[in-house]
Design an enzyme around this catalytic site. Structure first.
Site, PDB file in Angstrom:
ATOM      1  N   GLY A 164      -7.681  11.193   1.069  1.00 10.48           N
ATOM      2  CA  GLY A 164      -6.773  10.089   0.790  1.00 10.48           C
ATOM      3  C   GLY A 164      -5.699  10.536  -0.181  1.00 10.48           C
ATOM      4  O   GLY A 164      -5.420  11.725  -0.334  1.00 10.48           O
ATOM      5  N   CYS A 165      -5.132   9.593  -0.837  1.00 12.97           N
ATOM      6  CA  CYS A 165      -4.046   9.860  -1.774  1.00 12.97           C
ATOM      7  C   CYS A 165      -4.491  10.847  -2.852  1.00 12.97           C
ATOM      8  O   CYS A 165      -5.502  10.636  -3.516  1.00 12.97           O
ATOM      9  CB  CYS A 165      -3.612   8.542  -2.405  1.00 12.97           C
ATOM     10  SG  CYS A 165      -2.339   8.732  -3.645  1.00 12.97           S
TER      11      CYS A 165
END
Length: 171
Positions: free
Chosen positions: A10-11
């Protein structure tokens, strides 16, 4: 002995702090890996046309923290059942990947993944991939140490991740 580990989940903003705070961690760098574009920018990666994932490259002292311990921390930062993003972050550039530098890392990651699969913690299959590490490109300066530079936004991102994780785990 200094080693590196690369994880995508993810981020990258949310992937730094959990590793950065561990003893034996020398540095955690946000960046991009796994794609075909040379030295991509954040804007290019966000188009989902470069093949890169947002990732963190961790430099660590294996005498103080093992690769196995890093993999265990990684599992607690991701949703390993979601192949097309993480929590509120959607798209191939947010997919969960353990990028391995060698066969020792590959074997360790595979053993850890098998333990997670057998744990019953998730109702869905574990889809995190284990892939050979490729060139890692550090992200632009504004993406480094995000949790320190933007504590309120980081806190909100973490709260969103926790809520989304709780919705996916076995009750």
């Amino acid at each position: 002995m200094k080693e590196t580990a690369i994880f995508a989940g993810g981020c990258f903003w949310c992937m730094v702090s959990p590793f950065d705070k561990q003893p034996g961690i020398e540095k955690v760098v946000s960046g991009y890996t796994g794609g075909q574009t040379i030295d991509p920018t954040y804007e290019e990666v966000m188009t989902q046309t470069t093949g890169h994932t947002e990732a963190v490259e961790i430099t660590f002292d294996s005498a103080l923290i093992s690769y196995e311990e890093l993999v265990e921390i990684y599992w607690n930062q991701t949703d390993p059942t979601d192949a097309m993003g993480q929590f509120q972050d959607r798209g191939d550039n947010y997919r969960p990947v353990i990028f391995v530098a060698d066969e020792l890392q590959r074997d360790s990651a595979k053993r850890s993944k098998k333990r997670l699969e057998q744990s019953g913690r998730y109702t869905k299959p574990i889809v995190t991939t284990i892939e050979p590490a490729t060139t890692f490109y550090p992200a632009e300066a504004e993406h480094q140490d995000f949790y320190r530079k933007n504590p309120a936004r980081y806190e909100q991102e973490q709260l969103d991740r926790i809520k989304n994780r709780a919705d996916r785990e076995v009750k």
